[in-house]
Structures are given as C-alpha cells and as structure tokens.
Enzyme design. Sequence first.
Site, PDB file in Angstrom:
ATOM      1  CB  CYS A   2     -41.224  26.948  39.214  1.00  0.00           C
ATOM      2  SG  CYS A   2     -40.106  27.558  40.462  1.00  0.00           S
ATOM      3  NE  ARG A  27     -45.273  22.340  37.941  1.00  0.00           N
ATOM      4  CZ  ARG A  27     -44.632  21.413  37.251  1.00  0.00           C
ATOM      5  NH1 ARG A  27     -45.299  20.433  36.701  1.00  0.00           N
ATOM      6  NH2 ARG A  27     -43.315  21.452  37.109  1.00  0.00           N
ATOM      7  CD1 TRP A  73     -42.421  24.826  46.385  1.00  0.00           C
ATOM      8  CD2 TRP A  73     -40.229  24.506  46.094  1.00  0.00           C
ATOM      9  NE1 TRP A  73     -41.974  23.984  47.387  1.00  0.00           N
ATOM     10  CE2 TRP A  73     -40.646  23.770  47.229  1.00  0.00           C
ATOM     11  CE3 TRP A  73     -38.886  24.451  45.723  1.00  0.00           C
ATOM     12  CZ2 TRP A  73     -39.769  22.998  47.989  1.00  0.00           C
ATOM     13  CZ3 TRP A  73     -38.014  23.684  46.476  1.00  0.00           C
ATOM     14  CH2 TRP A  73     -38.462  22.972  47.604  1.00  0.00           C
ATOM     15  CG  ASN A  99     -39.573  24.437  36.922  1.00  0.00           C
ATOM     16  OD1 ASN A  99     -38.988  24.354  38.001  1.00  0.00           O
ATOM     17  ND2 ASN A  99     -40.279  23.442  36.427  1.00  0.00           N
ATOM     18  N   GLY A 100     -36.371  25.687  37.585  1.00  0.00           N
ATOM     19  CA  GLY A 100     -35.086  24.987  37.596  1.00  0.00           C
ATOM     20  C   GLY A 100     -34.070  25.758  38.409  1.00  0.00           C
ATOM     21  CD  GLU A 485     -47.583   6.316  50.644  1.00  0.00           C
ATOM     22  OE1 GLU A 485     -46.386   6.616  50.725  1.00  0.00           O
ATOM     23  OE2 GLU A 485     -48.409   7.045  50.066  1.00  0.00           O
ATOM     24  CE  LYS A 489     -49.747  10.283  50.851  1.00  0.00           C
ATOM     25  NZ  LYS A 489     -48.842   9.604  50.023  1.00  0.00           N
ATOM     26  CD  GLU A 492     -46.885  13.311  51.374  1.00  0.00           C
ATOM     27  OE1 GLU A 492     -46.192  13.529  50.390  1.00  0.00           O
ATOM     28  OE2 GLU A 492     -47.836  12.499  51.355  1.00  0.00           O
ATOM     29  CG  HIS A 508     -34.726  -3.415  68.218  1.00  0.00           C
ATOM     30  ND1 HIS A 508     -33.946  -4.132  69.106  1.00  0.00           N
ATOM     31  CD2 HIS A 508     -35.355  -4.346  67.452  1.00  0.00           C
ATOM     32  CE1 HIS A 508     -34.075  -5.422  68.866  1.00  0.00           C
ATOM     33  NE2 HIS A 508     -34.935  -5.581  67.865  1.00  0.00           N
ATOM     34  CE  LYS A 607     -49.201  14.656  42.475  1.00  0.00           C
ATOM     35  NZ  LYS A 607     -49.427  13.650  43.528  1.00  0.00           N
TER      36      LYS A 607
HETATM   37  C1  G6P Z   1     -42.911  14.774  45.864  1.00  0.00           C
HETATM   38  C2  G6P Z   1     -44.401  14.526  45.976  1.00  0.00           C
HETATM   39  C3  G6P Z   1     -44.650  13.089  46.427  1.00  0.00           C
HETATM   40  C4  G6P Z   1     -43.971  12.113  45.494  1.00  0.00           C
HETATM   41  C5  G6P Z   1     -42.482  12.419  45.330  1.00  0.00           C
HETATM   42  C6  G6P Z   1     -41.879  11.631  44.187  1.00  0.00           C
HETATM   43  O1  G6P Z   1     -42.332  14.748  47.119  1.00  0.00           O
HETATM   44  O2  G6P Z   1     -44.979  15.433  46.866  1.00  0.00           O
HETATM   45  O3  G6P Z   1     -46.039  12.828  46.446  1.00  0.00           O
HETATM   46  O4  G6P Z   1     -44.118  10.818  45.985  1.00  0.00           O
HETATM   47  O5  G6P Z   1     -42.286  13.804  45.022  1.00  0.00           O
HETATM   48  O6  G6P Z   1     -42.484  12.065  42.996  1.00  0.00           O
HETATM   49  P1  G6P Z   1     -42.653  11.226  41.695  1.00  0.00           P
HETATM   50  O7  G6P Z   1     -43.421  12.118  40.781  1.00  0.00           O
HETATM   51  O8  G6P Z   1     -41.267  10.944  41.195  1.00  0.00           O
HETATM   52  O9  G6P Z   1     -43.377   9.980  42.023  1.00  0.00           O
END
Ligand code: G6P
Length: 612
Positions: A2, A27, A73, A99-100, A485, A489, A492, A508, A607
């Site tokens: 949010c 966000r 959100w 937000n929360g 990673e 990516k 996502e 395995h 985000k």
């Molecule tokens: C969300 C974001 C990711 C990020 C993760 C941890 O899932 O979309 O890109 O890696 O949170 O966030 P932080 O701000 O703690 O690195």
Amino acid sequence: MCGIVGYLGNREALPILIKGLKRLEYRGYDSAGIALLNHNLQVFKSHGKVADLENLIQGQNLTGSTGIAHTRWATHGEPNQVNAHPHHSQTKDLAIIHNGIIENYSSLKEELINRGHQFTSETDTEVLIHLIEDIQLNEEVDLLEAVRISLNYVVGAYAIVIIDKNQPDTLIAAKKGSPLVIGIGEDEFFIASDATPIVEYTKKVVYLDDEEVAFLQIPGELKIKTIRNKEKYPYIQQLEMQLSAIEKGGFPHFMLKEIYEQPRSIKDSMRGRLNMEKGIVTLGGIIDYEQKFINARRILIIACGTSWHAGLVGEYLWEELTRIPVEVEYASEFRYRNPVIYEDDIVIAISQSGETADTLAAIELAKSKGATIIGICNVVGSSIARATHAGSYTHAGPEIGVASTKAFTAQVTILAMMALEIARKKGSIPKNRYYQLLAELDSLPEKVQKALDVNDQILEISKVFKFANNFLYLGRGYNFPLALEGALKLKEISYIHAEGYPAAEMKHGPIALIDAHMPVVVIATKKGAYDKVISNIQEVKARKGVIIAIVTKGDMVVSKMADYVIEIPDTDEALVPIVASIPLQLLSYHIAVLRGCNVDQPRNLAKSVTVE
Ligand code: G6P
C-alpha cells in the site's frame, strides 16, 4: 505494498496526490483512491491502476488543498472498489488511508457493530476509522486524542493518515511497523510512504517512529506525540535523494535503467570505503563493531527474496574469508521457529527497502536475545536501518523496478567489503588473497560495464525462448545462489516457471524434467567447480536439454558444448555473482518484455512487503 500520500497546504492537492500515487506505483497495488476536502469530503475509488482512478475523476473539476490518496495491495477483502481506501467513519466526517494490518480488527468490529456501527467494506481499515470516531464522540475528545487513544487498542501494523471534514487545515498521521515520512514545505506538508512523492517539493523531512502520532496544521504546525501521550520533538532531516534518480531517464523501464546503472551503483557502494592506495577497506558504520565480529561465535544472515540470495553469496564469502560460521535464514521462518540465538552472535539483516515486515520482526527477536544486529539497507532512514545497532548503506540509489537488480549487486559488494575488512583485522586471510580481492573489487565497475555489452545478444536469445514454459538454472559454489536469483528474476517478471538448483543436485530430481524443450541456464565460469559443472552440462546434453551458458571470456570448452554462449569478463570466483548477474537480469528482462509483461510492476508482487 500500500502507498500513502497526503497533502495539506495552499496548492491544489489533486495533481500532487495523483503524481504521488504514480511515484508509489512501484510498491505494488491493485486499487487506488483519493479524498479531497473542499467543504465536502469527496471520495473516489477504483479497482485497478492509478490511471483508472484518473479516468474516474476526469471532468469532475475537483478542487481542494487538503487531501489524501492511497494505492491498496489487498490483504483483508478482495481488491475491488468498495474495499479500496479511503474509508469513511460512521458519520462520514472522517476518512482514513492505511498501510498495514489491524490484527484484532474482527473483535473490534464486533464490538462496534453492537454499538450500532455499520460497515460497507470487508477491510480492517474501516474498523479503525469507526473506532476513532466512536472514541472521539463518546469520550468527547479532539481528533488527535481520539486517534492516540484508539491506537492503544490496536494490535498490528499501521501507517495511517486521517482527514476531517470539519478541520480543513489539519491532517493526522500515525505509524507502527509500516513506514511514513512527512515533508515540510513553506506553510505546507506532504505525507507519504516513502520520500519519492515528496522529493520534488521539499528536502526537509521527518520520519515518524513507531507508535508516534503527528498532528499537522497549516500554517506550519507539526506536533508529534507517542500513543502513550509523550510529546516528541520533530527531528527534521535533509533528504539526499535526487529527483532524476526516481525517473526513467530515457529508458523504457525502470528495471532496464537500474540494470544499466550498476557500474555506477557498485562504484557508489565502494566510494570512500575501498582505499586502494592504503590497501584497506573501511566501512565507517561498523568500525566500532569490528571486535564483536572478530569474537563472534556465529553470523546469522536474515533476509527475504533477492536479499536472501545476496545473503547466500555472503555465506560463501564470509566463511571463506573470515572463517566465522554463517547461517542464512529466511526472516519469515526464523522469527517463528524458536531459533537458538546467542549473545555473541552477529545478525546481518539485509534489506533493499529496509521495511520488510518479516525481516524487521526477526531483527526484534534477535535483539531481544542480546545478539548484535548489523544492517545492510538501501533506503536511508528506513525502519530496518533504524532498528539495527549499526550497519552499512548500499548507496545504490532508489530502486523502483519491483525485480531487484542493482540492490542485489550492491548488497553482495557490501558483504564482500565487510568480510574483507573483518578478515584482515582477524588475520584469517592470506595477504595475497586479500590484495587479489581488493583489486577485483576495484575493477568491478569496469567489468560490470563490459558485461552489459551482451545486451543485444541476449535480446536475440530471448526471442528463441520467449514461449518457454519452464527454465532450469544451475550453478555451483558461489554461482549456486546466483542460479536461484536468476530463476527468481525470470519467475517474477515473465511468469515463466523457473527453478534454481546446485548443479550437482540436478541428478537428484530435476534431471527428470530435462528434454529437448527445457532451456537450462548454466553459470559455468572458470575457477571454482568449473570441471564439475562441465560434467553437469554433459548430463543435460545427453538428455537433449538446451544449454544457455554464462562463461568466462575466451572459454573454449563449454563454448563447444553449449547451444548459446554468453561471455562475461574474467572475474575472481568470489565476485563472479556480481558480474554474472548482469546477463541473467537482462535475460529475464527481455523475455518479459517480449511476452508483453508489465516488467516494472509484475502482477501480485510488491516492492516493499510491509505485511508478514
Ligand atoms: C519483495 C520484493 C523483492 C525483494 C523482497 C525483499 O518480495 O519484490 O524484490 O527482494 O521483497 O525485500 P527487501 O526490501 O527486504 O530487500
């Protein structure tokens, strides 16, 4: 998650609020709304994007210089127009954005229903504004007092802003667990979830602390007190963020801009810290904690998402260089599994946003057991940065694309510098290895710049694989976290199923998936377990899998076996994850763009994850 924006002043609030919402789009959200005060409290909400909200209010000739706006959100109640914020109080005189999560909202709601309140949405937020008004009217207190008292009944997290139809010169804000920043202009105030909607109007900001309530009144009064009624002096800070850093600067997407920024962002992470003339690394933020590191029984690295992957690279780095045992934990698991934490443990919490709720809670848990907490955050002044004992900012600049790119490489850079600093002080690293790594760090920006040269080649490869349903990513040693990673990516932003695996573990399980339709990305750079990875490539080829290999420039062996070969500059194995992440980021970016995906705001993702 949010996004909150508020404005109180003499300008038209609407354009400021809408622009602010757009700045916060990164966000992640699924609906948007706005409340403007001009004699009446006018509230508009819509499911979907800020652009949908703009369409809704188009031609309405809305005016008013006090207003609040929100991107939601969904947590409680599906994303629709009714559940979108702002929410009204019973009399409709008050409206709130939040937000929360109010965890005890259902018991509060039941009590309010018994007292005659009627609710229109399924949200926890609506309950809070009804509670505030109920207290205001029944206890005959002013709004600030009503908010303060109400928040003592609330269990959960909140960043809220409240607007009152009867007080057009006032806004009330409060926070606990979720972020909130107040910008101070000339007889005007801005409120937002982070500084991005504020930076173009003022650089003077106050970050609210947990359980603080702010009373803003024009002209120029900012009063802060805790929910336990203790007056606080507003601590005004200077924003260092530049407006250009939060704009696309000619790139089609923030993600691409941020990928291309990495030579600079890595340099910024090292600026003033890596001193080649003296042959030392000094991270000012942890200098007083060096001895604690040297005496540490263990290092626990706590993070989520991409930051957790950076933590995994950190494990390899710290164990190799400092010989201190390291465990890497998902913050969400750590906080709920009654972990063993010693007073001589050091916890390194990694977070781009500095707001991830699980990471924050894990920090509080480790702190309560007496451990020392070191933060690695990107956002200056963020909750995690403030909750830690000490730490180092990554200084990568604002990261707007939801998929983390430059923050990851900056986090690994900091982890490497920190490990080198401690290893030298501890005497756990041979001199020649130390100087070798120092030189490698120094050459990283240039190597990352060269790695970006593969962009056009990756675009061509992406065209071949844009319709793939699955991808496998393999790596060993330092490159294993990178395989995770790379897969994350792709998942996502392109919504292609992808899995990262340690290359040797493939036999395995995942090997059963391999056929002529399975693209397998192998990070097969020289050094480390290079020969072993070659065997793993052969295992894939024997089953007709398609190999996309990331190799060291000039590689003659893997190049002959792989179907597609992407060369990166020769880099020390401990720092390869930084250089090799460039082609992986570009691969996911181009595939996602070719599939027509919303790269900067992928579906369902946020985000900054401020709820657990
Ligand atoms: C969300 C974001 C990711 C990020 C993760 C941890 O899932 O979309 O890109 O890696 O949170 O966030 P932080 O701000 O703690 O690195």
